[in-house]
Design an enzyme around this catalytic site. Structure first.
Site, PDB file in Angstrom:
ATOM      1  N   ASP A 239       0.873  -1.170   0.000  1.00 16.83           N
ATOM      2  CA  ASP A 239       0.000   0.000   0.000  1.00 16.83           C
ATOM      3  C   ASP A 239       0.911   1.221   0.000  1.00 16.83           C
ATOM      4  O   ASP A 239       2.106   1.135   0.287  1.00 16.83           O
ATOM      5  CB  ASP A 239      -0.959  -0.011   1.208  1.00 16.83           C
ATOM      6  CG  ASP A 239      -2.147   0.928   0.973  1.00 16.83           C
ATOM      7  OD1 ASP A 239      -2.087   1.748   0.033  1.00 16.83           O
ATOM      8  OD2 ASP A 239      -3.140   0.837   1.725  1.00 16.83           O
ATOM      9  N   TRP A 240       0.345   2.360  -0.300  1.00 15.07           N
ATOM     10  CA  TRP A 240       1.144   3.568  -0.531  1.00 15.07           C
ATOM     11  C   TRP A 240       1.825   4.023   0.768  1.00 15.07           C
ATOM     12  O   TRP A 240       1.156   4.396   1.730  1.00 15.07           O
ATOM     13  CB  TRP A 240       0.249   4.657  -1.127  1.00 15.07           C
ATOM     14  CG  TRP A 240       0.226   4.650  -2.630  1.00 15.07           C
ATOM     15  CD1 TRP A 240       0.371   5.743  -3.443  1.00 15.07           C
ATOM     16  CD2 TRP A 240       0.083   3.537  -3.531  1.00 15.07           C
ATOM     17  NE1 TRP A 240       0.334   5.372  -4.776  1.00 15.07           N
ATOM     18  CE2 TRP A 240       0.163   4.030  -4.850  1.00 15.07           C
ATOM     19  CE3 TRP A 240      -0.083   2.168  -3.367  1.00 15.07           C
ATOM     20  CZ2 TRP A 240       0.075   3.211  -5.982  1.00 15.07           C
ATOM     21  CZ3 TRP A 240      -0.173   1.341  -4.488  1.00 15.07           C
ATOM     22  CH2 TRP A 240      -0.092   1.868  -5.772  1.00 15.07           C
TER      23      TRP A 240
END
Ligand code: BGC
Length: 862
Positions: A239-240
């Site tokens: 995920d970012w």
């Protein structure tokens, strides 16, 4: 299967193949390392000399936002996942997936960052609206159909967030402590089903820990379960900003760190190779997976590095409208108030009527190509039956002031480019830019100017990088024409310092004493408000926001030129708002009260603090119900809210966040153009305290940093069944304008492999055509380990004319009978009797029959 030939452009430079092993062999160490982290926010790194182009990704589950938060190419927003899954219509899920795939192609995106298949443990989960259901079977089936739709277009889907990401509170660090059985049966199960039925090309790890280990570093999850047990062959991305280590994440099997430039890859990988903490074969293994996706992208025929295009045509609009209507659940209709057939006067009341709420907030949200508000949809439908509509706000229930887009015009008349101009200067253009004085004159030419069509400018992209790095001074200008005379309240929130002016007068000061809040994924301020008196409806006012970088503001993991959002409403006293609405309702044949939440209440980055409708909403509803029994309540939310007035309401509709066309779709249901046919994909509890995770969710966890999933497998209806807790509306409940009868349940024998067939008849016993979602549950009377009272294991959706009766069948397999035995680490379908229950909702299952499995079956894997 994806037929790649379908997507050949004939242009060999794009449609050509990539030999993974040959390419791997040709890459230098530094080139390999460069591939392990993103090139930027939305691209995998490219190595042009080796024939590797930059593969593009885009959010997200209910639309394709593209590569810009700011000034992106507008998108089509579909109903949020809880709404879509409430349709119980897998064909619709696929159709939406196909359309999203097409939108990716138009935007040059090779990977779509969705679906989200986490589970609603609590009604408060900030991203609850993004995931399909509290039930793993419904969730997995929807994910599979959706992915098959997306991937049929040659676009890679990404299952997220793997796994245990059920809350936003401390989302980067929180440890989801989940018993193995619950992890297998509830939280991993939707991923497993979709892996089995749709083979998604990508997975995204979740931010959190599971049982002590961050998912991006969990060899157990990524390698043992996902790759070895399930046979997943695609690419795993973080995920970012969800990578927290170099060697641990690489060894665990996390292929790529996103976004780029990476923090834990790059030079760190080289150092760890030198130190013998990492080995080249481990790097090669990760690069191989990344090359696999690059190969897929090349074969898709989707060009690289192209400008994004928007899809807006009659077919897409029709699908958006159908999806919006189909996602709506009719929860109550006691006196057949709905559908509205005849009326002379309709009162439309409520904050949610006048503002479009196409989606929940955070990375799922996007700049929509167009929106239809409930008020607009109802007004158009009312016209068709000759009814006049009077609108009254009733209760101003905004968490942040709503956008005033429809009242803004471009200052230089460039309406095709948007409704505001944004100018950027690399250094302060006048001495008084940051002062709160009356109107300033700026003679210095801007270093960059752009038009925009948003009141929410999150400029982490969409602005040239030399401007962004200069920490620019920004001025947003527009012409504001209020639709109501009187005092207006403006709200302003931002990353960095901002002030808002009307006709040169400071109305909101968000630069002095800036204080942190939830905005912009927790990197922004609180919303500050200010009022201005005596605005005249129809008069044009200059609106200006000035924004600049300020050292004392919180840092952001994103590099932004700045970020601010503003909105406004005419000020109205609570009592007066209710009194006006009551008057409108009294004078009307029908009152439609559109209430609920919006993308500010339900958003990525934070959880809801309570389950109640905001502000004076409940008071308003009670007052309206008292004066007009012909009242329809429309609730708009992605997850459940409390409804203390429920016993007095005759008619209630759950509208979720229905995408661009919610207003039209809602009107189609309210006025009977579409017969509602959806059923709740999640239970609506009576109160928060009844929900399964009440004392172990988010901020309520007694042990800091850990969230104990102590309810184990008893999530959603499994909990309410087990504890015999009465609910507001049960899982699988939803009404129609017609009625259905169930009969003729037949079961085949269960084979040695656990396969069997359930067939039954559904008859439309009412007066209008309609669709019905028949549900099949399994109850296990005897089991070595405790079981849920019942579990959904199959469903069908059929369309029937009045009087029509159809026999339908559902094929089940060993997965319908199983549980996870964590003592043996295997699935087991135990020898013995199973009861099959069939009916229209989880609490209305008129057909029941026993089936017998002659010999236990055990297995591991898909
Ligand atoms: C979200 C992801 C999303 C990513 C890119 C993250 O904040 O958790 O779901 O895909 O951002 O926008």
């Amino acid at each position: 299967m994806v037929d790649m030939k379908l997507f050949s452009t004939g242009n060999e430079s794009h449609a050509d193949d990539l030999d993974i092993e040959k390419t791997l062999g040709s890459l230098t160490t530094m080139e390999k390392i460069s591939l392990l982290g993103g090139k930027d926010f939305w691209h995998i790194a490219d190595v042009p000399s080796k024939g590797i182009p930059a593969v593009r990704m885009s959010d997200g589950p209910n639309g394709v936002r593209g590569i810009n938060f700011f000034n992106g190419t507008p998108s089509n927003c579909f109903p949020c996942a809880t709404g879509l899954a409430s349709s119980f219509d897998l064909a619709l899920a696929r159709e939406v997936g196909v359309q999203l795939g097409e939108e990716c192609r138009a935007k040059g995106a090779h990977i779509l960052l969705g679906p989200t298949v986490n589970i609603q443990r609590s009604p408060l989960g900030g991203r609850g609206f993004e995931s399909f259901s509290e039930d793993p079977y419904l969730s997995g089936k929807f994910a599979a159909s959706w992915i098959n739709g997306v991937q049929s277009q040659g676009v890679a889907a990404t299952m997220k967030h793997f796994v245990g990401n059920e809350q936003e509170f401390e989302r980067f660090s929180s440890d989801s402590v989940i018993p193995d059985r619950a992890l297998r049966e509830i939280y991993l199960e939707p991923f497993r089903i979709a892996e089995h039925e749709a083979k998604p090309k990508c997975y995204m790890t979740s931010y959190n820990r599971v049982n002590g280990v961050h998912c991006s570093e969990s060899k157990w999850l990524l390698d043992d379960i996902l790759r070895k047990e399930w046979g997943f062959e695609g690419m795993v991305m973080s995920d970012w900003t969800g990578v927290y280590s170099c060697d641990a994440s690489i060894k665990a099997g996390l292929d790529i760190e996103m976004p780029g430039p990476p923090v834990f890859r790059g030079a760190q990988v080289l150092r760890q190779l030198q130190a013998g903490k990492l080995f080249m074969w481990e790097i090669d293994e990760r690069v191989r997976k990344i090359l696999g996706i690059i190969k897929f992208a090349k074969q898709s025929g989707i060009p690289f590095g192209v400008e994004e295009k928007m899809i807006d045509n009659d077919d897409t609009r029709a699908l958006l409208r159908k999806a919006a209507a189909t996602a709506i659940v009719l929860l109550k209709n006691e006196k057949d108030i709905l559908p509205i057939k005849e009326a002379k006067k309709i009162a439309v009341i409520g904050s949610n009527a006048r503002v479009a709420c196409p989606s929940g907030g955070g990375s799922a949200s996007m700049l929509t190509a167009y929106t239809v508000t409930p008020l607009e949809g109802i007004t158009a439908a009312a016209k068709e039956i000759g009814a006049a509509v009077e609108y009254s706000i009733g209760s101003a229930t905004y968490l942040y002031m709503p956008a005033i887009s429809k009242m803004l015009r471009h200052p230089h008349g460039k309406s095709e480019a948007g409704f505001a101009q944004v100018d950027f200067w690399k250094s302060e253009p006048t001495k008084d830019f940051t002062r709160k004085d009356a109107g300033i004159r700026i003679s210095q030419k801007a270093d960059y100017s752009v038009s925009t069509a948003t009141c929410n400018c999150f400029m982490m992209d969409g602005v040239p990088s030399d401007i962004t790095v200069s920490k620019p001074y920004i001025r947003y200008t527009s012409k504001f024409t209020p639709d109501t005379s009187g005092t207006w309240k403006f709200g302003l929130g931002s990353i960095g310092a901002t002030d808002l002016y009307i006709n040169g007068r400071l109305v909101v000061n968000n630069s002095s004493n800036w204080s942190p809040g939830d905005l912009y994924f927790g990197c922004g301020s609180e919303e500050r408000t200010g009022t201005i008196d005596n605005l005249e409806a129809g008069q044009i006012y200059d609106l200006e926001v000035r924004s600049w970088y300020q050292e004392d503001v919180r840092g952001s993991p994103f590099q932004t030129a700045g970020a601010f959002r503003f909105g406004a409403i005419p000020v109205i006293e609570d009592e007066k708002a209710i009194a006006d609405a009551v008057m409108a309702a009294k004078n009307a044949d029908v009152a439609i009260v559109v209430v609920g939440l919006n993308e500010d209440f339900e958003s990525e980055g934070y959880d809801r603090k309570h389950m109640d409708l905001p502000g004076t909403t409940n008071k308003l509803i009670r007052a309206i119900l008292e004066v007009n029994p012909n009242t329809v309540i429309v609730n708009q939310s992605g997850t459940p809210v409390t409804m203390p007035w429920i016993n007095h309401a005759h008619s209630l509709v759950q509208a979720f966040y229905g995408g661009n066309s919610l207003g039209d779709g809602l009107a189609d249901v309210l006025f009977g153009k579409i017969n509602p046919s959806s059923k709740l994909s999640l239970t609506f509890p009576k109160r928060l305290a009844d929900s399964p995770s009440d004392i172990g969710f988010g901020i309520t966890s007694a042990t800091p940093g850990k969230t104990f999933y102590t309810e184990n497998i008893y999530v959603g209806y499994r909990h309410f069944d087990k504890s015999e807790t009465p609910v507001l509306f049960p899982f699988g409940h939803g009404l129609s304008y017609t009625t259905f009868a169930y009969s003729d349940l037949k079961l085949s024998d269960i084979s040695a492999e656990g396969n069997f067939e359930v067939s039954f008849s559904i008859e439309n016993t009412g007066k209008v055509a309609g669709k019905e979602a028949g549900q099949v549950y399994i109850h296990v009377p005897q089991s070595s380990l405790p079981r849920a009272v019942k579990e959904l294991k199959g469903f069908v959706k059929v369309e029937l004319q009045p009087g029509q009766k159809e026999s339908v069948s559902v094929k089940l397999d060993r997965n319908a009978l199983k549980y996870w035995d964590e003592r043996r680490d295997w699935w087991i379908a135990e020898v013995g009797e199973f009861e099959v229950l069939v009916g229209p909702s989880s609490v209305d299952l008129p057909l029941r029959k026993m089936a017998k499995l002659e010999k236990s079956i055990t297995w591991v894997g898909l």
